[in-house]
Design an enzyme around this catalytic site. Structure first.
Site, PDB file in Angstrom:
ATOM      1  N   ASP A  84      32.570 -30.978  95.523  1.00 35.43           N
ATOM      2  CA  ASP A  84      31.200 -30.866  96.051  1.00 35.43           C
ATOM      3  C   ASP A  84      30.787 -32.201  96.651  1.00 35.43           C
ATOM      4  O   ASP A  84      30.666 -33.192  95.936  1.00 35.43           O
ATOM      5  CB  ASP A  84      30.272 -30.453  94.891  1.00 35.43           C
ATOM      6  CG  ASP A  84      28.803 -30.491  95.296  1.00 35.43           C
ATOM      7  OD1 ASP A  84      28.520 -30.438  96.513  1.00 35.43           O
ATOM      8  OD2 ASP A  84      27.951 -30.567  94.382  1.00 35.43           O
TER       9      ASP A  84
ATOM     10  N   ASN B 145      27.897 -32.854  98.462  1.00 32.43           N
ATOM     11  CA  ASN B 145      26.473 -33.135  98.661  1.00 32.43           C
ATOM     12  C   ASN B 145      25.625 -32.881  97.412  1.00 32.43           C
ATOM     13  O   ASN B 145      24.407 -32.784  97.490  1.00 32.43           O
ATOM     14  CB  ASN B 145      25.924 -32.338  99.858  1.00 32.43           C
ATOM     15  CG  ASN B 145      26.002 -30.836  99.608  1.00 32.43           C
ATOM     16  OD1 ASN B 145      26.664 -30.405  98.657  1.00 32.43           O
ATOM     17  ND2 ASN B 145      25.341 -30.054 100.428  1.00 32.43           N
TER      18      ASN B 145
ATOM     19  N   ASP C  27      25.105 -30.323  95.356  1.00 31.97           N
ATOM     20  CA  ASP C  27      24.332 -29.119  95.052  1.00 31.97           C
ATOM     21  C   ASP C  27      25.058 -28.228  94.042  1.00 31.97           C
ATOM     22  O   ASP C  27      24.644 -27.095  93.787  1.00 31.97           O
ATOM     23  CB  ASP C  27      24.009 -28.328  96.335  1.00 31.97           C
ATOM     24  CG  ASP C  27      25.253 -27.832  97.048  1.00 31.97           C
ATOM     25  OD1 ASP C  27      26.379 -28.150  96.580  1.00 31.97           O
ATOM     26  OD2 ASP C  27      25.120 -27.139  98.074  1.00 31.97           O
TER      27      ASP C  27
ATOM     28  N   ASP D  37      32.450 -27.649  98.842  1.00 30.45           N
ATOM     29  CA  ASP D  37      32.205 -27.486 100.273  1.00 30.45           C
ATOM     30  C   ASP D  37      33.334 -28.107 101.085  1.00 30.45           C
ATOM     31  O   ASP D  37      34.261 -28.700 100.529  1.00 30.45           O
ATOM     32  CB  ASP D  37      30.850 -28.092 100.647  1.00 30.45           C
ATOM     33  CG  ASP D  37      30.674 -29.475 100.047  1.00 30.45           C
ATOM     34  OD1 ASP D  37      31.544 -30.320 100.291  1.00 30.45           O
ATOM     35  OD2 ASP D  37      29.673 -29.705  99.300  1.00 30.45           O
TER      36      ASP D  37
ATOM     37  N   ASP E   5      41.193 -17.090 105.116  1.00 31.41           N
ATOM     38  CA  ASP E   5      41.162 -15.753 104.549  1.00 31.41           C
ATOM     39  C   ASP E   5      40.457 -14.854 105.560  1.00 31.41           C
ATOM     40  O   ASP E   5      39.338 -15.164 105.997  1.00 31.41           O
ATOM     41  CB  ASP E   5      40.338 -15.793 103.241  1.00 31.41           C
ATOM     42  CG  ASP E   5      40.923 -14.913 102.165  1.00 31.41           C
ATOM     43  OD1 ASP E   5      41.248 -13.756 102.466  1.00 31.41           O
ATOM     44  OD2 ASP E   5      41.026 -15.384 101.017  1.00 31.41           O
TER      45      ASP E   5
ATOM     46  N   ASP F  18      43.160 -10.093 103.513  1.00 31.63           N
ATOM     47  CA  ASP F  18      42.682  -9.513 102.257  1.00 31.63           C
ATOM     48  C   ASP F  18      43.036  -8.018 102.212  1.00 31.63           C
ATOM     49  O   ASP F  18      42.835  -7.306 103.200  1.00 31.63           O
ATOM     50  CB  ASP F  18      41.152  -9.694 102.223  1.00 31.63           C
ATOM     51  CG  ASP F  18      40.537  -9.328 100.889  1.00 31.63           C
ATOM     52  OD1 ASP F  18      40.866  -9.986  99.892  1.00 31.63           O
ATOM     53  OD2 ASP F  18      39.721  -8.386 100.852  1.00 31.63           O
TER      54      ASP F  18
ATOM     55  N   GLU G 237      47.835  -9.742 101.609  1.00 32.76           N
ATOM     56  CA  GLU G 237      47.729  -9.359 100.206  1.00 32.76           C
ATOM     57  C   GLU G 237      47.991  -7.854 100.130  1.00 32.76           C
ATOM     58  O   GLU G 237      47.167  -7.064 100.577  1.00 32.76           O
ATOM     59  CB  GLU G 237      46.332  -9.672  99.656  1.00 32.76           C
ATOM     60  CG  GLU G 237      46.187  -9.294  98.200  1.00 32.76           C
ATOM     61  CD  GLU G 237      44.741  -9.127  97.735  1.00 32.76           C
ATOM     62  OE1 GLU G 237      44.507  -9.236  96.532  1.00 32.76           O
ATOM     63  OE2 GLU G 237      43.855  -8.869  98.578  1.00 32.76           O
TER      64      GLU G 237
ATOM     65  N   HIS H  88      42.758 -16.375  92.641  1.00 34.17           N
ATOM     66  CA  HIS H  88      41.359 -16.333  92.210  1.00 34.17           C
ATOM     67  C   HIS H  88      40.964 -14.995  91.578  1.00 34.17           C
ATOM     68  O   HIS H  88      39.801 -14.817  91.212  1.00 34.17           O
ATOM     69  CB  HIS H  88      40.479 -16.608  93.428  1.00 34.17           C
ATOM     70  CG  HIS H  88      40.642 -15.543  94.476  1.00 34.17           C
ATOM     71  ND1 HIS H  88      41.818 -15.367  95.175  1.00 34.17           N
ATOM     72  CD2 HIS H  88      39.810 -14.584  94.899  1.00 34.17           C
ATOM     73  CE1 HIS H  88      41.692 -14.342  95.988  1.00 34.17           C
ATOM     74  NE2 HIS H  88      40.477 -13.844  95.845  1.00 34.17           N
TER      75      HIS H  88
HETATM   76  C1  NOJ Z   1      40.901  -9.047  97.153  1.00 39.51           C
HETATM   77  C2  NOJ Z   1      40.336 -10.400  96.908  1.00 39.51           C
HETATM   78  O1  NOJ Z   1      41.357 -11.263  96.518  1.00 39.51           O
HETATM   79  C3  NOJ Z   1      39.249 -10.253  95.872  1.00 39.51           C
HETATM   80  O2  NOJ Z   1      38.785 -11.500  95.420  1.00 39.51           O
HETATM   81  C4  NOJ Z   1      38.146  -9.451  96.482  1.00 39.51           C
HETATM   82  O3  NOJ Z   1      37.139  -9.238  95.519  1.00 39.51           O
HETATM   83  C5  NOJ Z   1      38.661  -8.109  96.986  1.00 39.51           C
HETATM   84  N1  NOJ Z   1      39.884  -8.249  97.741  1.00 39.51           N
HETATM   85  C6  NOJ Z   1      37.659  -7.464  97.894  1.00 39.51           C
HETATM   86  O4  NOJ Z   1      37.584  -8.193  99.099  1.00 39.51           O
HETATM   87 CA    CA Z   2      28.085 -28.768  98.029  1.00 36.37          CA
END
Ligand code: NOJ
Ligand code: CA
Length: 555
Positions: free
Chosen positions: A25, A27, A29, A33, A102, A203, A263, A327
């Site tokens: 981060d 700045n 907050d 970023d 992404d 995605d 993915e 993630h």
């Molecule tokens: C796959 C992504 O990796 C996930 O984080 C997301 O919630 C779903 N697709 C919907 O976009």
């Molecule tokens: Ca920030």
């Protein structure tokens, strides 16, 4: 910039995923970023990664934290500006680091102007940009479920039709059968490629096309939720999606050296055949994820099976990928290790992804051994975590701030971060790991450097070396060079076999480094241990002599 055989950065390199909200981060907050990332590029260069994949940075109302895009050509103000992005790109390229964005286009945000227009009336010019349908027998058009829970169809009272959402209701699915949607996507892709980005992570690419007749999915008996009790043959995984991917590939190939990684999500245990189909024998995705490795149990047999299955289904034109975290999943060491064996298993996991034949994808923080954070209910952010609480379905635990130092908030931000920092941050952090020659971070660096120095590790073939219980062994071979990898998945020493007829020089070994050379035959691999050795004549090696020069990306 490929090697003699035309291999490019996305085959030769290591790719590092950043979840922008949680990296750095700049700045104060409490939210990571772009400038924060730029400020940490030297760290990534020193780690040795060749590219970073940024989870979405476009404007978004953040119902799904950026996976619900409301402007595909912009930058979310909380992450910065387009100028900040251009600086990040230039600074990354100057360090030889590529940037992959992404691209979330199975669905948009419900606040995207396209959907606002589409939902304004049945006769809207953009009505068929999304998937609208009348109900059936007083209910939704078919039995499809949203993968995030509940039905996949949302009733729109104003226009008196349902729209499809495979994820949240705030994420309406785009209609990829509409040529105007394809054209819009092409324009977006072209725009970012002109800005200079090096590729896209697509995605849920296997969701893009749905059955034209909207047939009911067949049901199956077992499964926790209604979604899990269906076979997803009509709402995703349509074979014709591969044609769409071919078209996307042709579009991206108009720019040199850009890459598409898709993915291809499938529930555990993964689906290598499905993922492989998206490569279309070299005419589709450059790379596809299959999560069989990530879903494996911690055992030599399980990992071995997952790797062999992936190797078996990929034709020579297809290049594998390997990852143990992202993630959406629990962190690798939270899944696989306990306090007692974490340090050692972290090394085994790193050695696995970094010595296989294929492109490794690392998830930020894994290189320092970050763990899942127990996020209290009051601080949950992920919509999945909130709706399934107290079930541990939410993804917040693996999305917490990067642990840079022992300073307040782990050096991530001077302010209270958007998600809590792991309480272990005073021990587990980059600063400390850099100072400790025995740290996991140093081990990642050593292995990444080894990949650079040893073409056989980047390009060599893969062959399984049969071993006794507990040990996974394989050999990589390239132009007369041979490297053997032995990984012990058990917490006790195990016998293993190195091919005879050669003397093996140890390139890397975890914990104790007993000898510089080992003879072929039966040897012992220590508990939770790693041995990486190269066959050959006993002359000394000059480190780096075979290495690739690291040069700036010329754009
Ligand atoms: C796959 C992504 O990796 C996930 O984080 C997301 O919630 C779903 N697709 C919907 O976009
Ligand atoms: Ca920030």
């Amino acid at each position: 910039m490929g090697d003699d055989a035309g291999r490019l950065w996305w085959q030769e390199g290591v790719i590092y995923q950043i979840y922008p909200r949680s990296f750095a981060d700049s700045n104060g907050d409490g939210v990571g970023d772009l400038r924060g990332i730029t400020g940490r590029l030297d760290y990534l260069r020193d780690l040795g990664v060749d590219a970073i994949w940024l989870s979405p940075i476009n404007p978004s109302p953040m119902f799904d934290f950026g996976y619900d895009v409301s402007d595909y050509l912009g930058i979310a103000p909380e992450f910065g500006t387009l100028d900040d992005f251009r600086v990040l790109l230039a600074e990354a390229h100057a360090r030889g680091i590529r940037i992959v964005l992404d691209l979330v286009m199975n669905h948009s945000s419900h606040l995207h102007p396209w959907f606002v227009e589409s939902s304004s009336s049945r006769t809207s010019d953009k009505r068929d940009w999304y998937i609208w349908h009348d109900g059936r027998n007083g209910g939704p058009p078919n039995n499809w479920q949203a993968s995030f829970g509940g039905g996949a169809w949302e009733w729109d009272e104003a226009s008196r039709q349902f729209y499809l959402h495979s994820f949240l209701r705030e994420q309406p699915d785009l209609n990829w059968r509409n040529p105007r949607v394809k054209q819009a996507a092409e324009d977006i892709v072209a725009w970012w490629l002109d800005v200079g980005v090096d590729g896209f992570r697509l995605d849920v690419i296997n969701w893009f096309l749905k059955d034209e007749q909207l047939r009911d999915n067949p049901t199956k008996l077992l499964g926790r939720r209604p979604y899990d009790r269906q076979k997803h043959v009509y709402d995703r995984n349509r074979p014709e999606t591969v044609d769409l991917v071919r078209w996307l590939r042709a579009t991206v190939d108009r720019w040199p050296e850009r890459m598409l990684v898709g993915e291809v999500y499938n529930e555990p245990p993964g689906n290598p055949e499905l993922s492989a189909s998206y490569y279309a024998d070299g005419a589709g995705l450059h790379l596809a994820f299959d999560f069989s490795l990530l879903f494996s149990g911690w055992s030599a047999d399980d990992f071995g099976r997952a790797i062999d299955a992936w190797e078996d289904v990929l034709s020579p034109a297809c290049w594998p990928t390997y990852t143990l975290g992202n993630h959406d999943q629990r962190r690798v060491l939270s899944r696989y290790a306990s306090d007692a064996n974490r340090a050692a298993r972290g090394r085994v996991a790193a050695a696995l992804v970094l010595t296989l034949r294929g492109t490794p994808f690392l998830y930020y923080g894994e290189e320092i051994g970050m763990l899942d954070v127990k996020v209290p209910r009051s601080r949950l952010q992920d919509p999945l975590g909130k709706s399934y609480w107290p079930l541990p379905v939410g993804r917040d635990p693996a999305r917490t701030p990067m642990q840079w130092s022992a300073e307040a908030n782990a050096g991530f931000s001077p302010a209270e971060p958007w998600l809590p920092v792991h309480p272990d941050f005073a021990e587990i952090n980059v600063e400390r790991a850099e100072a400790d020659p025995a740290s996991l971070l140093r081990w990642y660096r050593e292995l990444i450097r080894l990949r650079r120095d040893e073409p056989v590790l980047r390009r060599g073939s893969y062959r399984r070396l049969p071993q006794g219980t507990g040990v996974l062994g394989y050999v990589r071979e390239h132009e007369g060079e041979r490297v053997a990898v032995l990984l012990n998945f058990e917490s006790r020493p195990r016998p293993a076999v190195l091919p005879t007829g050669a003397s093996w020089r140890v390139l890397a070994a975890s914990a104790r480094r007993p000898r510089d050379r080992v003879a072929g035959g039966t040897i012992e691999v220590e508990a939770d241990g790693v041995l990486i050795a190269k066959a050959g004549a006993p002359q000394a090696r000059t480190l780096g002599s075979e290495g690739r020069a690291r040069s700036a990306v010329g754009r």
